[in-house]
Structures are given as structure tokens and as C-alpha cells.
Write a protein that holds these residues in place. Structure first.
Motif, PDB file in Angstrom:
ATOM      1  N   GLU A 152       8.315  25.550  89.480  1.00 35.27           N
ATOM      2  CA  GLU A 152       8.085  24.268  90.133  1.00 35.27           C
ATOM      3  C   GLU A 152       7.474  23.300  89.132  1.00 35.27           C
ATOM      4  OE1 GLU A 152       5.838  25.430  93.609  1.00 35.27           O
ATOM      5  OE2 GLU A 152       7.626  25.161  94.855  1.00 35.27           O
ATOM      6  N   LEU A 153       7.777  22.029  89.310  1.00 35.78           N
ATOM      7  CA  LEU A 153       7.367  20.997  88.361  1.00 35.78           C
ATOM      8  C   LEU A 153       6.322  20.091  88.998  1.00 35.78           C
ATOM      9  CD1 LEU A 153      10.952  20.099  87.100  1.00 35.78           C
ATOM     10  CD2 LEU A 153       9.321  21.666  86.037  1.00 35.78           C
ATOM     11  N   GLY A 154       5.434  19.565  88.160  1.00 32.20           N
ATOM     12  CA  GLY A 154       4.378  18.678  88.647  1.00 32.20           C
ATOM     13  C   GLY A 154       4.269  17.406  87.839  1.00 32.20           C
ATOM     14  N   ASP A 155       5.369  17.010  87.165  1.00 32.78           N
ATOM     15  CA  ASP A 155       5.331  15.800  86.343  1.00 32.78           C
ATOM     16  C   ASP A 155       5.682  14.569  87.170  1.00 32.78           C
ATOM     17  OD1 ASP A 155       7.847  16.812  86.701  1.00 32.78           O
ATOM     18  OD2 ASP A 155       8.586  16.290  84.702  1.00 32.78           O
ATOM     19  N   LEU A 156       5.169  13.428  86.744  1.00 33.34           N
ATOM     20  CA  LEU A 156       5.374  12.149  87.421  1.00 33.34           C
ATOM     21  C   LEU A 156       5.982  11.167  86.428  1.00 33.34           C
ATOM     22  CD1 LEU A 156       4.927  10.286  89.905  1.00 33.34           C
ATOM     23  CD2 LEU A 156       2.654   9.775  88.973  1.00 33.34           C
ATOM     24  N   TRP A 157       7.102  10.533  86.836  1.00 38.53           N
ATOM     25  CA  TRP A 157       7.836   9.622  85.955  1.00 38.53           C
ATOM     26  C   TRP A 157       8.019   8.267  86.625  1.00 38.53           C
ATOM     27  CZ3 TRP A 157       9.904  10.861  81.046  1.00 38.53           C
ATOM     28  CH2 TRP A 157       9.772  12.197  80.669  1.00 38.53           C
ATOM     29  N   ARG A 158       8.166   7.260  85.770  1.00 40.17           N
ATOM     30  CA  ARG A 158       8.471   5.898  86.210  1.00 40.17           C
ATOM     31  C   ARG A 158       9.759   5.452  85.512  1.00 40.17           C
ATOM     32  NH1 ARG A 158       4.056   3.489  84.515  1.00 40.17           N
ATOM     33  NH2 ARG A 158       2.973   3.254  86.518  1.00 40.17           N
ATOM     34  N   TYR A 159      10.696   4.864  86.293  1.00 40.54           N
ATOM     35  CA  TYR A 159      11.960   4.380  85.722  1.00 40.54           C
ATOM     36  C   TYR A 159      12.058   2.875  85.938  1.00 40.54           C
ATOM     37  CZ  TYR A 159      16.989   3.620  85.062  1.00 40.54           C
ATOM     38  OH  TYR A 159      18.215   3.151  84.639  1.00 40.54           O
ATOM     39  N   TRP A 160      12.141   2.133  84.827  1.00 44.02           N
ATOM     40  CA  TRP A 160      12.295   0.681  84.889  1.00 44.02           C
ATOM     41  C   TRP A 160      13.780   0.373  85.054  1.00 44.02           C
ATOM     42  CZ3 TRP A 160       7.697  -1.802  85.030  1.00 44.02           C
ATOM     43  CH2 TRP A 160       6.589  -1.119  84.526  1.00 44.02           C
ATOM     44  N   ILE A 161      14.149  -0.107  86.248  1.00 40.81           N
ATOM     45  CA  ILE A 161      15.564  -0.277  86.586  1.00 40.81           C
ATOM     46  C   ILE A 161      16.243  -1.284  85.674  1.00 40.81           C
ATOM     47  CG2 ILE A 161      17.159  -1.028  88.398  1.00 40.81           C
ATOM     48  CD1 ILE A 161      15.172   0.037  90.451  1.00 40.81           C
ATOM     49  N   ASP A 162      15.650  -2.449  85.503  1.00 41.39           N
ATOM     50  CA  ASP A 162      16.293  -3.503  84.715  1.00 41.39           C
ATOM     51  C   ASP A 162      16.354  -3.159  83.229  1.00 41.39           C
ATOM     52  OD1 ASP A 162      16.620  -4.982  87.036  1.00 41.39           O
ATOM     53  OD2 ASP A 162      14.676  -5.980  86.823  1.00 41.39           O
ATOM     54  N   GLU A 163      15.423  -2.327  82.757  1.00 41.64           N
ATOM     55  CA  GLU A 163      15.397  -1.955  81.341  1.00 41.64           C
ATOM     56  C   GLU A 163      16.108  -0.633  81.079  1.00 41.64           C
ATOM     57  OE1 GLU A 163      11.410  -1.973  79.870  1.00 41.64           O
ATOM     58  OE2 GLU A 163      10.877  -3.806  80.958  1.00 41.64           O
ATOM     59  N   ASN A 164      16.483   0.084  82.148  1.00 43.22           N
ATOM     60  CA  ASN A 164      17.136   1.390  82.008  1.00 43.22           C
ATOM     61  C   ASN A 164      16.290   2.310  81.124  1.00 43.22           C
ATOM     62  OD1 ASN A 164      19.077   3.428  82.225  1.00 43.22           O
ATOM     63  ND2 ASN A 164      20.257   2.653  80.483  1.00 43.22           N
ATOM     64  N   ARG A 165      15.016   2.441  81.497  1.00 46.39           N
ATOM     65  CA  ARG A 165      14.092   3.197  80.648  1.00 46.39           C
ATOM     66  C   ARG A 165      13.147   4.038  81.497  1.00 46.39           C
ATOM     67  NH1 ARG A 165       8.971   1.913  78.697  1.00 46.39           N
ATOM     68  NH2 ARG A 165       9.137  -0.222  79.507  1.00 46.39           N
ATOM     69  N   TRP A 166      12.989   5.309  81.102  1.00 48.56           N
ATOM     70  CA  TRP A 166      12.031   6.210  81.740  1.00 48.56           C
ATOM     71  C   TRP A 166      10.690   6.160  81.002  1.00 48.56           C
ATOM     72  CZ3 TRP A 166      12.472   8.447  86.316  1.00 48.56           C
ATOM     73  CH2 TRP A 166      13.729   8.733  86.837  1.00 48.56           C
ATOM     74  N   GLN A 167       9.625   6.376  81.754  1.00 45.03           N
ATOM     75  CA  GLN A 167       8.287   6.487  81.176  1.00 45.03           C
ATOM     76  C   GLN A 167       7.563   7.632  81.868  1.00 45.03           C
ATOM     77  OE1 GLN A 167       5.703   3.208  82.007  1.00 45.03           O
ATOM     78  NE2 GLN A 167       3.940   4.108  80.953  1.00 45.03           N
ATOM     79  N   CYS A 168       7.057   8.572  81.101  1.00 47.04           N
ATOM     80  CA  CYS A 168       6.312   9.693  81.665  1.00 47.04           C
ATOM     81  C   CYS A 168       4.882   9.251  81.946  1.00 47.04           C
ATOM     82  CB  CYS A 168       6.327  10.884  80.714  1.00 47.04           C
ATOM     83  SG  CYS A 168       5.478  12.338  81.382  1.00 47.04           S
ATOM     84  N   ILE A 169       4.503   9.251  83.225  1.00 41.75           N
ATOM     85  CA  ILE A 169       3.139   8.874  83.606  1.00 41.75           C
ATOM     86  C   ILE A 169       2.195  10.048  83.418  1.00 41.75           C
ATOM     87  CG2 ILE A 169       1.701   8.047  85.513  1.00 41.75           C
ATOM     88  CD1 ILE A 169       4.206   6.743  86.686  1.00 41.75           C
ATOM     89  N   SER A 170       2.677  11.246  83.793  1.00 39.90           N
ATOM     90  CA  SER A 170       1.827  12.429  83.690  1.00 39.90           C
ATOM     91  C   SER A 170       2.694  13.674  83.589  1.00 39.90           C
ATOM     92  CB  SER A 170       0.908  12.528  84.912  1.00 39.90           C
ATOM     93  OG  SER A 170       0.192  13.742  84.906  1.00 39.90           O
ATOM     94  N   ASP A 171       2.349  14.561  82.636  1.00 38.19           N
ATOM     95  CA  ASP A 171       3.040  15.845  82.533  1.00 38.19           C
ATOM     96  C   ASP A 171       2.592  16.800  83.632  1.00 38.19           C
ATOM     97  OD1 ASP A 171       4.614  15.261  80.322  1.00 38.19           O
ATOM     98  OD2 ASP A 171       2.968  15.676  78.941  1.00 38.19           O
ATOM     99  N   ASP A 172       1.372  16.624  84.100  1.00 34.00           N
ATOM    100  CA  ASP A 172       0.808  17.505  85.125  1.00 34.00           C
ATOM    101  C   ASP A 172      -0.086  16.664  86.021  1.00 34.00           C
ATOM    102  OD1 ASP A 172      -0.193  19.481  86.696  1.00 34.00           O
ATOM    103  OD2 ASP A 172      -1.243  20.562  85.102  1.00 34.00           O
TER     104      ASP A 172
END
Length: 750
Positions: free
Chosen positions: A294-314
Motif C-alpha cells: 500500500e502507498l502513502g504518497d501525496l501528489w499534486r498535478y498542475w493541469i495547465d502546466e502538465n506537471r506533477w509535484q510530489c508533496i509527500s513521500d509518506d
């Protein structure tokens, strides 16, 4: 005082719809003491109070005769106090004045529970006989059983008189349509004047006069443009057209604008959650299962920029929830994300967490929601945010560590941090228990819609609406598969387009367990106002243009960009059951635009005008071809060239283009061609504006010997038949120049 009360009671209006008396006069079969006459009494606690057929196979039926002719408007189906495998799942109801001449007035399904169902008929007709035909039971090889049938309607003379008047009006409209199409304009005008029945909208009648009778094509174009501007006449046609789709696989970029590496975007997973912040144009992804952990990471995706950003690995290390899957999330108007539920082998206290996207912080609302009046630990439930009340609704799901136990409906008031149970999960609940279903909220109605799911290993295909203000549930459809071709599935994902009032879902897996059968690659669309279903079929092969079939995915809707997003999931490969996906897709679905429909109509009108000119004045036809017609066919070079080629090949014609009615010879006159063009344009207009769709010619049934009575055939004489379709008498089969246009543009092809 008493007499006054009696007079008031006597003078009170009788309800327009009430219970109708009937007798059971026919049946296909019955077994033992389960006689068909048992259905007249509603005794849900009596196991023997039902009609049960002698065999399980169709066709089975029971025939009812009303005490007097009536308008039946709804049918009540009573049930036993407990669900029963003999209960009917699908049935038809037929009605008519004669027992051997019945028409279908209902085709529906029933749920396998203890709640009676009142279902309105599809069409109201005057009848004295009602036939109920069970088609399927809930379990194969079980005998068909019906417990109770009640008929709602009216036999009031005034209501029947109004019904007769409406039927007579429709019959008159059919006659008017036939007379005008046949060119009997004198009879048409007389009937129109005498009956005072309106055949169609006045603007459509004016359009007919301009096009068919006067041949004023420029005025026709102007009128169509004006009607589109003033009345949006093409909207109904546009909504009836199938959706066209465009899938696009998104290849995310990193902060430098280069293609993102594997560690710069979420890894493969299923059973995760995605929510979208429409104002900030950001999607958030949390958790999931990668096939091993099971995974516990949190990500943010900027729609207009087509870019992922990792907020937290855990997230747990940052004060958030532990790694999990099969949980649910929702986001509120303050940009806070709420996380509830997870899959666990054993029962544990359920935590409830919130993530503030603005402050980038986690907060624990509760470490034991059941102790605070909320749901116990659940998974595969549903969670939605109610903006009007600033509250969260949780429904369904399976209780962890408790076999065959499910969650009810709960509401969490964000302002007070208080839980309220709206209803429990049991057979007497307004909505039956389930897991892995879909739920969305209609803010305009303050209602939630609940669709499908699974209960005790059985798949559901029912659709409910729950009124959050009145706390009342309405069953909209007991089995959506009966009137549509949707696939009942586990792990379907639903989005709601509030502007179009459409529910859309991607199916998941047809069978939960091993082996798994993935559903076809189809988007199902349901119009909530009419409960009409539509399928958007994607490519079924492993094409690069569409995503592969999957389940355990996420499917979200962005109302700002009118775009769907599909994230990851389980491809269901038997030989690699640990494989998960990590892809991200966008999906846009569109219908024809209004200006495109108007352009089609204008193109058709100009093509018809050109055809008439080509038969009378080739020079004017050529000028028209190079001017208005070329403009209408802009971008269609080949079609325009073909029209020019045929014009130069055509011989001089003396045919006059006058809109005279068709003659008995059946030759193609200008009147017939203009009428065909008018009818072709009518398909784009709303049904409420145009003449009836039915045709009088389709109602007439001739006896088999009709062709032998009278005339040359009956006297033994032979007659020659001229097979050619031209208007000349030279015996050849050549066509006029205006008949050589492409098939898809010719009015007669409609």
C-alpha cells in the motif's frame, strides 16, 4: 352539521388517479396453491399469497380484466417481507380493449427486496385488459412469482373524454401530414380549417410555404438562421447525436519543461484516489496499491502546466493518514481534502483526516469515527462534499473484518465536526446496502444519486435519488440493463456533468474474483431527466490512441475545461496480477456544434436550388455554382468539382421547375423534391415544432389479395412497366444533371 359534511364530501373532487378494480381472467400456468388470483390481495407476511408459475421457462403471463374501461397510469408490485429468488427481475405489461389486441405499455425491472414498487406506464391508453408477462427471475431455474398487483388510474368519464380528444387530435394531425405530403392542398386546407388542429409550429408552416410552395430559397436560409438565433431550434437534434470522443495520453513534464522521469511522477498503482480543485486547476492523488504494498504518497498535478509535484513521500510522517487503498477523498470549497476509510483484514478504529492544500498541513479530525457517531472502518464506500450545507456525505462500503456487513448513510457537519446517521444499512433502509458503487451530488436539487455496486456477491444496476432535505429516497430505475446495454460491473467510476445533467461512467470488471473479465472499453452516459442511456464505444484493441481496459482506476471531471481525466488502475492481466498502471489520460466528448448544423441545412437548400437551376438555366446554374454553392461547400473541393463536371455533361433540358403536386404517374416532380428537402430539414428541428413522426401510410395494412382485384391483373391482361426514372419518353435510363450529386447530399436519400 352532519348533512353539511355529507354534501362537502359528495361535492369533493375524486382523485384523478386511484386504485382500479379488476378480476384475474387468464393465466399461463400455476403451481400448487399459488393461484393467480392471489395477486389481488397484498399480504407481504403470507408466504403463500402469490402467483407462482408451474415452470420456470417463459412465456408466462397473467391476464387481468378491469371492472370498466379505464386509463391505467401506474402499476404497483407488492412483495414478500423478505427477498426471494423467485421474485421477478424483468417484465412487460400490455394493455388494450380486447384480450387478443394488446400493446406494450411498460417494460421494466423490479428489485429483489421487500419494498413495493409503483412504476408509471410508458404510455397511457384506454384499456379493459391488462397482461403482465414476467421475463426473468432473480435466480435462474427458479419458478416465477408475483405477490401482488395493484392498478392505479382513472375511469372518470371526463378524463376518458379528454384522452379521446387528444387521440383524435393526433389522428387529425396524421391526416393533415398525409394530405400535404401527397399534394392534396385543397383537402388539406379544408381539414385544417374545419378541425382547428395545429399540425406544427407556425414558423414551420411558414418555412414550408417558402420552400415548397414558393421556392424562395434565400428567404428559407434567412428564416433558418433567425430561428436558430431566437429559438435555438437545433439544440434537441444536437443532444440526440452520438458523442464523438478524443483521448489523449498526457506525457507529464518536469519543472524544467522536459519529459518527467519515473521519480518525477506517481508510480504504478490502483485503488488510489484523485480529487480536483477546479479553481486552482490542480489535481491531487493519494495512496493506492502497487500490487505488493500500500502507498502513502501525496501528489499534486498542475493541469495547465502538465506537471506533477510530489508533496509527500509518506503522509503519515507529515501527520497525515497511513498508507492505504480503497479509501475515499473529497475536497471542499476551502480547498481542504478529507480522507476516510481504507481496506484492512481486521476491524480497527477508523481515522478521519483533512489536508489543507493552502497551508500544506494535515489535521486529525477523529481517531475513531464510530465512537463519534460516524461510520466504522469501511472500504469501497463513497464520499461526496455538499457545498450548500458545507457537509460531507459517506455512504455504503463494506465493514472491515465483518463478513457481509455494510455501511449506511452518514453526514458530517464540517462547521460543528458532528456526525449524523441518516439511515442504517439493512433491508428496510430506503436504499439497499452495497459496496463499490457510485455516488454523486446534484447541488441544484440537494440530492445525491446512487448507482450500482455489489451486495453479497450480487451486482446491482439500480439507480436511486436521495433527497437530503426531505430525507426521502426515490427508486429511478430498478435495473438499468433492461432498457439499455450497459454492463453491470465492479469498480465502475462515475462523474457528473451538472450543466448537461449527465451521469457518465467507465465500467471496471464484470466478475470480482478469479478469473476477472474486464468490461468493454466503453463510456456510458445517462441523461438524468429522461433516464436515457448512450454508449460511447472506444477501440477494443490495444491501440495507442485509447487507454487499455482496466479497473481500480480513477476517473474525474473538470467542469471548467469540460475534460475528463483517467488515472492508472489495474489492467487485469491474469499472467501478471501484480502489474499496475501509472498512465494519465484526458478525454473530451463533443456533439455537433450549432453552426455546423445550420451549415448543413443551408448547404442542402443551396444544393436544391442549384438542382432546379441546372434543369432550366445552365448559365445561371454555373454562376450559382461558382458563388453561393461554392461558399456552402467550402473545403469540399471534390464535391464541388463533381457538381461542376456533371453540369457541363448535362444536356439542355426544357423541364420547368414548378412546385406542382405529384401526379398519379409517380414521376419525380419539383413538388416532390422540395417536399423531400423540407422533410430532410425537419429532422434537425425539435419534435414539438414539427409534424408527427408517424406516417399514415405505415398504419394501413392491405389484404394479400388486394393486388388481384380489378384492373389489368384480374382480367389476365399483361402490362408493361417503365423502369427508368427519367421524365422523358425516349426509353433510355439517363438521369438529369441535378441527379448526379453525391448520395449523402441528395434529399431523396433521406
Amino acid at each position: 352539521m352532519m348533512s353539511g359534511q355529507r354534501r362537502a364530501s359528495k361535492g369533493a373532487k375524486k382523485p384523478e388517479k386511484h386504485m382500479l378494480g379488476y378480476e384475474v381472467v387468464g393465466w399461463s400456468s400455476y403451481s400448487a396453491q399459488f393461484h393467480p388470483k392471489n395477486i389481488k390481495e397484498d399480504r407481504p407476511y403470507d408466504q403463500s399469497s402469490r402467483w407462482s408459475a408451474d415452470i420456470s421457462s417463459a412465456p408466462q403471463y397473467v391476464l387481468l380484466k378491469l371492472h370498466s374501461p379505464a386509463l391505467v397510469k401506474a402499476v404497483i408490485f407488492g412483495k414478500h417481507e423478505k427477498d426471494n429468488n423467485c421474485n421477478v427481475r424483468e417484465l412487460k405489461v400490455l394493455a388494450g380493449m380486447q384480450a387478443d389486441k394488446l400493446d406494450v405499455i411498460m417494460h421494466t425491472g423490479l428489485q429483489n427486496d421487500s419494498r413495493p414498487e409503483t412504476i408509471p406506464v410508458d404510455s397511457v391508453t384506454l384499456c379493459q385488459y391488462i397482461m403482465v408477462r414476467p421475463l426473468r427471475v432473480w435466480e435462474v431455474d427458479f419458478h416465477i412469482s408475483i405477490w401482488y398487483i395493484g392498478l392505479l388510474g382513472t375511469e372518470k368519464p371526463t378524463a376518458i373524454k379528454r384522452h379521446h380528444k387528444r387521440v383524435q387530435q393526433e389522428a387529425t394531425r396524421l391526416c393533415l401530414k398525409h394530405l400535404r405530403r401527397s399534394g392534396y392542398m385543397d383537402c388539406f386546407e379544408q381539414l385544417l380549417k374545419k378541425s382547428k388542429v395545429q399540425l406544427e409550429d407556425t414558423s414551420v408552416s411558414a418555412l414550408y410555404s417558402l420552400l415548397v410552395q414558393k421556392g424562395d430559397f434565400a428567404a428559407v436560409e434567412e428564416m433558418l438562421t433567425q430561428l436558430d438565433t431566437d429559438k435555438n431550434i437545433f439544440n434537441e437534434y444536437i443532444e440526440s447525436q452520438p458523442y464523438q470522443y478524443e483521448w489523449k495520453q498526457l506525457e507529464p513534464l518536469n519543472s524544467f519543461g522536459l519529459k518527467a522521469e519515473a521519480d518525477e511522477k506517481p508510480s504504478m498503482r490502483g485503488g488510489h484516489q484523485v480529487v480536483i480543485d477546479t479553481t486552482s486547476r490542480v489535481m491531487y492523488l493519494f495512496g493506492g496499491w502497487n500490487g505488493a504494498d500500500e502507498l502513502g504518497d501525496l501528489w499534486r498535478y498542475w493541469i495547465d502546466e502538465n506537471r506533477w509535484q510530489c508533496i509527500s513521500d509518506d503522509a503519515l510522517a507529515d501527520g497525515g493518514p497511513c498508507a492505504r487503498s480503497c479509501h475515499r477523498m473529497c475536497i471542499d470549497k476551502d480547498k481542504k481534502i478529507y480522507v476516510l476509510g481504507r481496506f484492512a483484514q481486521h476491524a480497527h478504529p477508523q481515522d478521519f483526516r483533512v489536508y489543507d492544500t493552502v497551508c500544506d498541513t494535515w489535521r486529525t479530525i477523529s481517531r475513531d469515527t464510530a465512537g463519534d457517531g460516524g461510520p466504522p472502518l469501511i472500504f469501497d464506500h463513497q464520499l461526496v462534499y455538499w457545498r450548500n450545507k458545507h457537509a460531507i456525505l459517506a455512504h455504503g462500503g463494506k465493514l472491515c473484518g465483518r463478513d457481509q456487513m455494510y455501511g449506511g448513510m452518514y453526514m458530517f457537519d464540517i462547521a460543528t465536526s458532528k456526525w449524523e446517521k441518516l439511515f442504517d444499512a439493512n433491508e428496510s433502509a430506503p436504499i439497499s446496502p452495497r459496496m463499490a458503487h457510485s455516488m454523486f451530488i446534484s447541488e441544484a436539487e440537494s440530492c445525491v444519486y446512487i448507482f450500482g455496486g455489489q451486495y453479497d456477491g450480487h451486482y446491482r444496476a439500480d439507480l436511486h435519488r436521495y433527497d437530503l432535505i426531505r430525507r426521502r429516497a426515490t427508486l429511478l430505475d430498478a435495473d438499468c440493463t433492461i432498457k439499455s446495454h450497459i454492463t453491470v460491473s465492479f469498480s465502475q467510476r462515475v462523474v457528473f456533468d451538472a450543466d448537461k445533467r449527465e451521469m457518465r461512467f467507465l465500467a471496471g470488471v464484470e466478475q470480482h474474483g478469479e478469473p476477472r473479465y474486464l468490461c468493454d472499453n466503453v463510456l456510458y452516459v445517462c441523461k438524468l431527466d429522461t433516464l436515457a442511456w448512450e454508449q460511447v464505444n472506444f477501440s477494443q484493441d490495444q491501440s495507442d490512441d485509447v487507454p487499455c481496459r482496466r479497473f481500480g482506476h480513477q476517473f474525474v471531471w473538470d467542469p471548467v475545461s469540460k475534460c475528463h481525466f483517467l488515472s492508472a488502475g489495474n489492467p487485469g492481466l491474469v499472467d501478471s496480477n501484480r502489474l499496475r498502471l501509472s498512465d494519465l489520460w484526458s478525454l473530451r466528448i463533443t456533439r455537433p456544434a450549432r453552426h455546423d448544423v445550420l451549415r448543413k441545412c443551408v448547404k442542402l437548400v443551396r444544393l436544391h436550388r442549384y438542382q432546379e437551376l441546372a434543369g432550366t438555366d445552365q448559365l445561371r446554374a454555373y454562376r450559382y455554382l461558382c458563388g453561393p454553392l461554392r461558399e456552402a461547400f467550402a473545403g469540399e473541393v471534390m464535391t464541388h468539382a463533381a457538381l461542376a463536371k456533371e453540369l457541363f455533361r448535362a444536356q439542355s433540358s426544357t423541364t420547368t421547375a414548378t412546385a406542382t403536386p405529384a401526379t398519379a404517374t409517380g414521376k419525380d416532380t419539383a413538388f416532390e423534391r422540395r417536399t423531400a428537402t423540407f422533410q430532410y430539414i425537419m429532422q434537425y428541428l425539435p419534435k414539438s415544432m414539427r409534424e408527427p413522426d408517424a406516417d399514415l401510410m405505415d398504419i394501413v395494412r392491405l389484404p394479400p389479395t388486394a393486388g388481384r382485384l380489378g384492373g389489368a391483373m384480374s382480367s389476365g391482361r399483361t402490362c408493361s412497366i417503365d423502369d427508368d426514372d427519367d421524365d422523358d419518353d425516349d426509353g433510355d435510363d439517363d438521369d438529369d444533371a441535378c441527379d448526379t450529386t453525391p448520395d449523402e447530399l441528395h434529399p431523396r436519400q433521406s
